[in-house]
Design a protein around this motif. Structure first.
Motif, PDB file in Angstrom:
ATOM      1  N   ALA A 123      13.425  47.363 -27.513  1.00  0.00           N
ATOM      2  CA  ALA A 123      12.584  46.633 -28.463  1.00  0.00           C
ATOM      3  C   ALA A 123      11.280  46.183 -27.802  1.00  0.00           C
ATOM      4  O   ALA A 123      10.187  46.299 -28.382  1.00  0.00           O
ATOM      5  CB  ALA A 123      13.337  45.443 -29.035  1.00  0.00           C
ATOM      6  N   ALA A 124      11.378  45.663 -26.595  1.00  0.00           N
ATOM      7  CA  ALA A 124      10.180  45.206 -25.899  1.00  0.00           C
ATOM      8  C   ALA A 124       9.239  46.369 -25.611  1.00  0.00           C
ATOM      9  O   ALA A 124       8.012  46.247 -25.772  1.00  0.00           O
ATOM     10  CB  ALA A 124      10.569  44.502 -24.601  1.00  0.00           C
ATOM     11  N   ARG A 125       9.793  47.479 -25.182  1.00  0.00           N
ATOM     12  CA  ARG A 125       8.955  48.647 -24.886  1.00  0.00           C
ATOM     13  C   ARG A 125       8.358  49.216 -26.177  1.00  0.00           C
ATOM     14  O   ARG A 125       7.196  49.659 -26.196  1.00  0.00           O
ATOM     15  CB  ARG A 125       9.784  49.711 -24.164  1.00  0.00           C
ATOM     16  N   LEU A 126       9.113  49.194 -27.252  1.00  0.00           N
ATOM     17  CA  LEU A 126       8.622  49.670 -28.546  1.00  0.00           C
ATOM     18  C   LEU A 126       7.439  48.827 -29.017  1.00  0.00           C
ATOM     19  O   LEU A 126       6.435  49.353 -29.507  1.00  0.00           O
ATOM     20  CB  LEU A 126       9.746  49.623 -29.587  1.00  0.00           C
ATOM     21  N   ALA A 127       7.551  47.522 -28.877  1.00  0.00           N
ATOM     22  CA  ALA A 127       6.456  46.638 -29.273  1.00  0.00           C
ATOM     23  C   ALA A 127       5.192  46.962 -28.481  1.00  0.00           C
ATOM     24  O   ALA A 127       4.082  46.992 -29.030  1.00  0.00           O
ATOM     25  CB  ALA A 127       6.859  45.180 -29.058  1.00  0.00           C
ATOM     26  N   ALA A 128       5.352  47.205 -27.191  1.00  0.00           N
ATOM     27  CA  ALA A 128       4.199  47.551 -26.364  1.00  0.00           C
ATOM     28  C   ALA A 128       3.598  48.875 -26.792  1.00  0.00           C
ATOM     29  O   ALA A 128       2.367  49.042 -26.825  1.00  0.00           O
ATOM     30  CB  ALA A 128       4.618  47.593 -24.893  1.00  0.00           C
TER      31      ALA A 128
END
Length: 461
Positions: A217-222
């Motif tokens: 999720a964190a990488r997707l947001a980035a």
């Protein structure tokens, strides 16, 4: 920034787009752009999962390369959506088929349809908000100039559509500017605080990704350049509702300007006019007409945009982890609200930048009631001696007599020995100079302009 597609395939057709959309906003929310935004989510998801080690590294480039909306049959996806209830299901099926091989097995890995649809909308909303902020900036700059130029242009202030007190046209323009300042600030605030990725999997737990869900999720947001929310918001539609509400508030500020201009363009008023252009504002039967077409279209667009806001608010009351209908209404309502608000803004920008102001007619209309608009001023001048209510009754009787006799209020009051003795001939005459009864107008205009300029200042990083 999402690039709007060049195609004509819009969900609501194109015949009325010239009236109720702008080319830029219509392209941003057309069918191909909607599909591309969802595909951007799928490509970013594949890259994020490959980076975290959830799917093979070699799958991400193949998935990303296939996420091009021009490669898909929009009509076929739209028709197939009826069976699954949303566009993401047939999109994922078509994308998987287009990729083929081992990489195709990892499309949409661990995600749900709502993740793709909501995140795709957030990408579109980000660009849509940027377009509106830019348009409001141009409108505000034009209104700022009007407020400064006409700070001393006296006109009749109107309440209940009747003459009230003298005001300046600069103050009216400052009022418009204040509404635009607030609307632009709200749009910018929503852009900064309401946008976020949607990624929760089937029921908002990301259980299918095991302990790697938060990292993905964190990488997707980035990857998408969108904020990471504390948790998935499948059942919490407040983010979308806030965007819709900001659009409704913006439409209201724009509609207020349009309505005032339309009223000022009335034949009997004739105080301000939309900029003239060949073929603009004409009638199909009456050659003499100069209709307020820009204001008309702005009003129609603004009212429709505001009518869509309740749909987004109603969608907040949803069933459990995924709604049965409320969420689905957003798919039509929000893109249309963006189109309509943009249409209103485009019309108001033309009006604000080219408004023709007839200061002489404003003064003529102000004098039409032969001093009645200054009755309050006379009452307040008499109040310290007579008392406020007795002064009110005295001046009210004088206004009725002036109307009945077709005389000026000044003439009637000057015939009253007590009033004349109280105020003096010169003092009474001075009360009928409207330019000197504008109260704190200059201060209010300055404050509105200052608020606008402060809004234009870059924020510290």
């Amino acid at each position: 920034m999402i690039e709007a597609s060049d195609g004509d395939d819009r969900g609501d057709g194109t015949l009325l787009d010239g009236l109720f959309a702008t080319p830029a906003m219509a392209r941003l929310f057309d069918d191909r752009a909607r599909l591309q935004a969802m595909l951007d989510f799928e490509a970013a998801l594949a890259r994020a999962e490959a980076a975290v080690g959830v799917i093979p590294a070699e799958a991400a480039p193949a998935i990303t390369a296939a996420c091009d909306a021009t490669r898909f049959d929009l009509g076929a996806i739209g028709l197939a959506a009826a069976d699954g209830g949303n566009l993401a299901i047939p999109m994922v099926k078509a994308l998987t088929a287009a990729i083929g091989g081992d990489a195709g097995r990892y499309v949409h890995w661990g995600a749900t349809s709502q993740d793709a649809i909501d995140s795709g909308f957030m990408l579109q909303a980000r660009s849509g908000l940027d377009l509106l902020v830019s348009e409001l900036t141009a409108i505000g700059d034009a209104l700022d100039a009007l407020a400064a130029r006409h700070a001393g242009t006296v006109m009749a202030g109107r309440t209940f559509l009747q003459h009230a007190l003298p005001v300046s046209f600069g103050l009216k323009a400052a009022g418009w500017l204040s509404g635009v300042t607030a609307a632009r600030a709200e749009l910018a605030h929503v852009r900064a605080t309401a946008l976020a990725i949607q990624f929760g999997g089937a029921a908002g737990t990301l259980a299918s990704l095991g302990d790697k869900g938060p990292a993905v999720a964190a990488r997707l947001a980035a990857e998408l350049g969108l904020p990471l929310p504390p948790l998935p918001w499948h059942g919490d539609r407040s983010r979308v509702a806030r965007i819709a509400t900001a659009l409704g508030l913006t439409a209201g500020a724009l509609g207020k300007i349009a309505l005032d201009v339309a009223l000022m363009m009335q034949t009997e008023v004739g105080e301000a006019f939309e900029p003239a252009a060949a073929g603009k504002g004409g009638s199909s039967t009456m050659p003499h007409k100069r209709n307020p077409v820009g204001a008309t279209l702005a009003l129609a667009s603004a009212r429709q945009a505001q009518a869509l806001v309740p749909l987004a608010l109603q969608a907040m009351i949803s069933e459990h982890e995924r709604a049965i209908g409320g969420w689905h209404t957003e798919w039509v309502a929000l893109p249309q609200a963006f189109r309509l608000t943009a249409a209103a803004a485009a019309q108001v920008r033309v009006i604000a930048e080219g408004l023709e102001v007839d200061a002489a007619r404003m003064r003529e209309n102000l004098d039409r009631t032969q001093g009645l608009v200054l009755a309050e001023r006379v009452m307040m001048a008499l109040a310290p001696t007579l008392g406020r209510m007795p002064a009110h009754h005295r001046v009210e009787a004088a206004t009725k007599r002036a109307v009945a006799e077709g005389a000026t209020l000044h003439t009637v009051l000057a015939a009253d020995a007590e009033i004349l003795a109280t105020l003096g001939a010169d003092g009474l005459a001075a009360l009928f100079q409207p330019e000197s009864y504008l109260g704190a107008s200059d201060a209010f205009i300055a404050a509105a302009r200052d608020a606008w300029r402060r809004g234009n200042e870059p924020r510290g990083g």
